[in-house]
Design an enzyme around this catalytic site. Structure first.
Site, PDB file in Angstrom:
ATOM      1  N   GLU A 114      28.186  -4.275   3.165  1.00 22.32           N
ATOM      2  CA  GLU A 114      29.275  -3.997   2.212  1.00 22.32           C
ATOM      3  C   GLU A 114      28.704  -3.216   1.047  1.00 22.32           C
ATOM      4  OE1 GLU A 114      30.571  -7.882   1.013  1.00 22.32           O
ATOM      5  OE2 GLU A 114      30.908  -8.482   3.078  1.00 22.32           O
ATOM      6  N   LYS A 116      27.750  -2.436  -2.549  1.00 18.97           N
ATOM      7  CA  LYS A 116      27.537  -3.315  -3.694  1.00 18.97           C
ATOM      8  C   LYS A 116      28.295  -2.705  -4.863  1.00 18.97           C
ATOM      9  CE  LYS A 116      23.893  -5.731  -6.196  1.00 18.97           C
ATOM     10  NZ  LYS A 116      24.507  -5.604  -7.499  1.00 18.97           N
ATOM     11  N   ASP A 118      29.632  -2.060  -8.435  1.00 21.69           N
ATOM     12  CA  ASP A 118      28.931  -2.241  -9.700  1.00 21.69           C
ATOM     13  C   ASP A 118      29.905  -2.684 -10.782  1.00 21.69           C
ATOM     14  OD1 ASP A 118      26.886  -2.349 -11.442  1.00 21.69           O
ATOM     15  OD2 ASP A 118      26.642  -0.187 -11.666  1.00 21.69           O
ATOM     16  N   TYR A 226      34.841 -10.650  -1.741  1.00 26.12           N
ATOM     17  CA  TYR A 226      33.889 -10.650  -0.643  1.00 26.12           C
ATOM     18  C   TYR A 226      33.369 -12.029  -0.254  1.00 26.12           C
ATOM     19  CZ  TYR A 226      31.130 -10.158  -4.933  1.00 26.12           C
ATOM     20  OH  TYR A 226      30.642 -10.292  -6.195  1.00 26.12           O
ATOM     21  N   LYS A 314      19.118  -1.792  -3.333  1.00 24.87           N
ATOM     22  CA  LYS A 314      19.498  -1.027  -4.532  1.00 24.87           C
ATOM     23  C   LYS A 314      19.099   0.438  -4.370  1.00 24.87           C
ATOM     24  CE  LYS A 314      20.627  -4.243  -7.791  1.00 24.87           C
ATOM     25  NZ  LYS A 314      19.788  -4.319  -8.960  1.00 24.87           N
ATOM     26  N   CYS A 408      31.097  19.360 -42.315  1.00 28.16           N
ATOM     27  CA  CYS A 408      31.738  19.765 -41.066  1.00 28.16           C
ATOM     28  C   CYS A 408      31.242  21.158 -40.655  1.00 28.16           C
ATOM     29  CB  CYS A 408      33.254  19.775 -41.242  1.00 28.16           C
ATOM     30  SG  CYS A 408      34.112  20.470 -39.829  1.00 28.16           S
ATOM     31  N   CYS A 411      34.557  23.621 -41.052  1.00 24.19           N
ATOM     32  CA  CYS A 411      35.219  23.979 -42.312  1.00 24.19           C
ATOM     33  C   CYS A 411      34.367  23.674 -43.533  1.00 24.19           C
ATOM     34  CB  CYS A 411      36.567  23.263 -42.417  1.00 24.19           C
ATOM     35  SG  CYS A 411      36.402  21.482 -42.571  1.00 24.19           S
ATOM     36  N   CYS A 426      35.645  14.452 -39.900  1.00 20.12           N
ATOM     37  CA  CYS A 426      35.944  15.491 -40.868  1.00 20.12           C
ATOM     38  C   CYS A 426      37.340  15.154 -41.401  1.00 20.12           C
ATOM     39  CB  CYS A 426      35.956  16.864 -40.189  1.00 20.12           C
ATOM     40  SG  CYS A 426      36.737  18.114 -41.224  1.00 20.12           S
ATOM     41  N   CYS A 432      41.089  22.107 -41.126  1.00 22.17           N
ATOM     42  CA  CYS A 432      39.830  22.359 -40.414  1.00 22.17           C
ATOM     43  C   CYS A 432      40.127  23.144 -39.130  1.00 22.17           C
ATOM     44  CB  CYS A 432      39.145  21.038 -40.090  1.00 22.17           C
ATOM     45  SG  CYS A 432      37.718  21.250 -39.016  1.00 22.17           S
TER      46      CYS A 432
HETATM   47  S1  IVH Z   1      27.707 -11.335  -2.244  1.00 19.27           S
HETATM   48  C1  IVH Z   1      25.911 -15.204  -1.965  1.00 19.27           C
HETATM   49  N1  IVH Z   1      28.830  -8.989  -1.896  1.00 19.27           N
HETATM   50  O1  IVH Z   1      26.086  -8.257  -6.672  1.00 19.27           O
HETATM   51  C2  IVH Z   1      26.819 -14.098  -2.237  1.00 19.27           C
HETATM   52  N2  IVH Z   1      27.884  -9.483  -4.017  1.00 19.27           N
HETATM   53  O2  IVH Z   1      23.276  -8.955  -6.926  1.00 19.27           O
HETATM   54  C3  IVH Z   1      26.505 -13.378  -3.476  1.00 19.27           C
HETATM   55  N3  IVH Z   1      28.149  -7.702  -5.682  1.00 19.27           N
HETATM   56  O3  IVH Z   1      26.589 -11.423  -8.130  1.00 19.27           O
HETATM   57  C4  IVH Z   1      27.281 -12.176  -3.703  1.00 19.27           C
HETATM   58  N4  IVH Z   1      29.253  -6.312  -4.393  1.00 19.27           N
HETATM   59  O4  IVH Z   1      28.304  -9.526  -8.605  1.00 19.27           O
HETATM   60  C5  IVH Z   1      28.184  -9.791  -2.747  1.00 19.27           C
HETATM   61  N5  IVH Z   1      29.900  -6.960  -1.486  1.00 19.27           N
HETATM   62  C6  IVH Z   1      29.254  -7.775  -2.320  1.00 19.27           C
HETATM   63  C7  IVH Z   1      28.969  -7.391  -3.657  1.00 19.27           C
HETATM   64  C8  IVH Z   1      28.275  -8.289  -4.473  1.00 19.27           C
HETATM   65  C9  IVH Z   1      28.750  -6.511  -5.593  1.00 19.27           C
HETATM   66  C10 IVH Z   1      27.465  -8.199  -6.872  1.00 19.27           C
HETATM   67  C11 IVH Z   1      27.881  -9.602  -7.263  1.00 19.27           C
HETATM   68  C12 IVH Z   1      26.632 -10.432  -7.165  1.00 19.27           C
HETATM   69  C13 IVH Z   1      25.571  -9.389  -7.338  1.00 19.27           C
HETATM   70  C14 IVH Z   1      24.287  -9.869  -6.714  1.00 19.27           C
END
Ligand code: IVH
Length: 671
Positions: A114, A116, A118, A226, A314, A408, A411, A426, A432
């Site tokens: 999935e 991740k 942000d 999720y 990451k 400024c 002006c 300003c 201006c």
């Molecule tokens: S699973 C045990 N799935 O990433 C399950 N986390 O680094 C823990 N996050 O705290 C989380 N997308 O805030 C999971 N598809 C995803 C995610 C996800 C973003 C974030 C979440 C978690 C952090 C962990």
């Protein structure tokens, strides 16, 4: 420095950056730089287990509470994830799992990948399918109660969409801010003189921590789910079926989920997304890889408050180095002065970057950015470039600290810093040229008057020549005046004049947007137009009336009344220059049932008795329980008896539920 000294230095440093990131929402280093520190600490502690202590950031999940919100103890702890930064680490993760499960070396494990997202992790509890409470992760055990704020997120259903909703179900997911919304909010903040958010994640965090949910509601956050925490539902058999169940319950899940066979598939999938992710309309900083099978997950369990069955890969942050060639000062349409770094052009995350925002003087001071510096820049949240840090080792000896000039640049008026505002302004609003220029650019822009052929350069020429001193003047320019401008021939003049003429008639919402009132973007303008219908109704509205408009908050309402108080002449001037503002669809009167007395009897099918009566009251009418001479309408359903007979004998209008609903204005919410 020996290992123990280095470990203690790293802990202090990480704790410092944790506080900046989680508590102040104002990180001073990039996520990648933070991850490097954390990773070094993890490695050092792994090599020296005797030096691990409870207070190490490696032993703690998430952030301390920032206070202000009630505490919520999670039914099941909200776990964190271990990180991986390379394919090798993913392969090692897979090998660990096989060893633990005593699996065959050639049996492929199925992994659910999935994106991740942000944003910020949230836990939402549904009681019998009804949204009940929302909390942040906090330290994993105890979070903050942010129910009121999460309730405002449209992608969070207030009721699950399944028949046999479970008694209790706590779902977990990520609240985040899509790029377009991040830009919209920052534009508004800039216009309002507020400090802009550094990236969508911080903007989302700031929005969830609002004490006033109305502000959260104005920031259109998104959520994707999720996982499931405490729940009375049967445990799903796999991560993919869990996601399916969430979707069936009406909870949004991210659509980019991939089931992979074996870790090599996972690695290929992650590589593919390294490029693709920058085209997404929201930020993702990695890929979460989860063992798909729930049985395997159970056997694997968790360690150090992270599951053994999942890992977060990451992506490296997209950062590059370049040189600050100059620092420019830009004056916005409300007079806000923003410093900008003019950069030696460099490609960052696939885009050539030649400018980066420096936000304001305190940001410049904090990072100590100087002309001539080599800086690390990053496309913050993959959207706007920002200066992350200065490479001090490469600083020219002659460099001096940068201070925004006191006057400024357009002006020459002395700049001011209003109390409580982060931004320098300003104050010469009326004259201006830079402010006039940006105001007029906004006035003629695509979503406003949309004047063909009239761009920034042409406007600047007209302002310089003294032809245009206000918005109204645009509609008064004569072809002869334009012909006097540099590099402007007859053809161009014809086009310009016809472009201006064609946009003399505008819709009310475009007109409102064009005025450039602080806090009023395209959407707010539309809401106001639809509510008030006419310009005269809006220009006479009081703050009290304005705050009652759905989605208009107090600061927006005040900004509107302040603006109109100071600009009645501006409006008259624009109208007298021949601009025609079309009324919006006539708004429905909220008092259409004033003086009417309704009685409901018999069974109702679509409405409950309470909601029907509430509807009548909300439209200015009265609802009573018994029929009398004063009753003006009886709504009778199946099974109606004595009240119906009495109404008929008194000659009172009798209608059924369907006729009652049909008589209501279209935009009334019928629940
Ligand atoms: S699973 C045990 N799935 O990433 C399950 N986390 O680094 C823990 N996050 O705290 C989380 N997308 O805030 C999971 N598809 C995803 C995610 C996800 C973003 C974030 C979440 C978690 C952090 C962990």
């Amino acid at each position: 420095m020996d290992a123990s000294e280095r470990i203690s230095w790293l802990r202090t440093e990480i704790a410092h950056h944790n506080a900046l990131y989680y508590i102040n929402d104002a990180p001073t280093i990039s996520d990648a730089e933070y991850d490097v520190l954390l990773h070094e600490l993890i490695a050092l502690e792994a090599a020296n287990p005797s030096l691990i202590s409870d207070d190490s950031p490696t032993q703690r999940v998430g952030a301390p509470l920032s206070g202000g919100f009630a505490e919520v103890v999670h039914g099941r702890p909200m776990l964190s994830l271990a990180n991986a930064f390379s394919a090798d680490e993913l392969i090692e993760f897979d090998a660990r799992i096989r060893r633990f499960l005593e699996l065959d070396q050639d049996a492929d494990i199925q992994y659910c990948c999935e994106l991740k997202l942000d944003g910020l992790a949230v836990s939402i509890t549904y009681n019998k399918g009804v949204f009940y409470r929302a909390a942040t992760r906090g330290d994993g055990t105890t979070g903050e109660d942010i129910t009121a704020n999460v309730r405002t997120i449209r992608s969070v259903p207030l009721r699950m969409t399944i028949e046999d909703a479970p008694e209790l179900c706590e779902v977990r997911g990520e609240v985040y801010l899509p790029h377009a919304e991040f830009r919209r909010i920052n534009d508004l903040r800039e216009a309002a003189g507020d400090a802009t958010f550094a990236n969508p994640r911080n903007a989302a965090a700031g929005s969830l921590r609002q004490q006033d949910p109305k502000i959260t509601a104005e920031r259109r956050l998104a959520a994707a789910f999720y996982s499931i925490g405490e729940s009375t539902t049967p445990e799903p058999q796999s991560q993919t079926s869990l996601l399916e169940w969430l979707r069936s319950a009406g909870l949004h899940t991210d659509s980019h989920v991939q089931l992979c066979n074996g870790i090599h598939d996972v690695v290929a999938h992650i590589e593919k997304w390294e490029q693709l992710r920058s085209a997404l309309p929201y930020d993702t900083d990695g890929m979460v890889v989860k063992v798909n099978d729930a049985d395997m997950q159970r056997r694997l369990g968790s360690v150090a408050r992270a599951p053994r069955w999942a890992i977060a890969y990451k992506y490296p942050a997209q950062q590059v180095e370049t040189i600050v060639e100059d620092i420019l000062v830009q004056v916005g349409r409300t007079g806000a002065v923003t410093p900008l770094a003019k950069l030696r052009p460099v490609v960052c995350a696939g885009v050539t970057v030649s400018r980066a925002t420096l936000h304001n003087q305190s940001e410049i001071d904090r990072k100590d950015v100087r002309i001539g510096d080599t800086v690390v820049i990053q496309r913050a949240g993959e959207v706007i470039p920002e200066v992350v840090s200065v490479v001090v080792a490469h600083r020219p000896e002659s460099s001096v600290q940068y201070v925004i000039p006191p006057h400024c640049p357009s002006c020459g008026t002395e700049l001011v810093r209003p109390d409580g505002e982060a931004v320098i302004r300003c104050p010469n609003v009326a004259e201006c040229p830079a402010q006039l220029q940006t105001r007029l650019e906004h006035f003629v822009s695509r979503l406003a008057f949309n004047i063909d052929g009239l761009g920034g350069e042409r406007l600047a020429q007209m302002i310089d020549a003294g032809l245009v001193k206000s918005a109204a003047d645009i509609f008064r320019v004569k072809p002869d005046d334009l012909l006097g401008l540099d590099r402007v021939g007859t053809k161009l003049v014809e086009n310009l004049v016809s472009g201006i003429d064609a946009s003399r008639t505008v819709t009310l919402s475009r007109f409102i947007y064009a005025l450039g009132i602080r806090h009023i973007g395209e959407r707010a303008a539309e809401i106001l137009a639809n509510h008030f219908g006419t310009l005269s109704a809006l220009r006479g509205a009081s703050t009290d009336t304005l705050v009652k408009v759905h989605e208009i908050g107090l600061s927006t309402a005040e900004s509107i009344t302040e603006w109109f108080a100071a600009h009645q002449e501006t409006i008259d001037d624009i109208l007298s220059a021949g601009v025609i503002v079309e009324d919006a669809a006539v708004p429905v009167s909220r008092d259409i049932l004033a003086g009417q007395i309704y009685v409901f009897t018999g069974a109702l099918e679509r409405l409950t008795r309470e909601s029907a009566e509430a509807l009548v009251r909300s439209l200015g009418g009265t609802a009573t329980g018994s029929v009398s001479k004063k009753t003006t309408c009886l709504v009778a359903g199946p099974g109606a008896g004595s009240k119906l007979a009495k109404a008929e004998s008194l000659g009172i209008t009798v209608i059924d539920e369907a006729a009652f609903i049909a008589s209501l204005p279209d935009d009334v919410d019928i629940k």
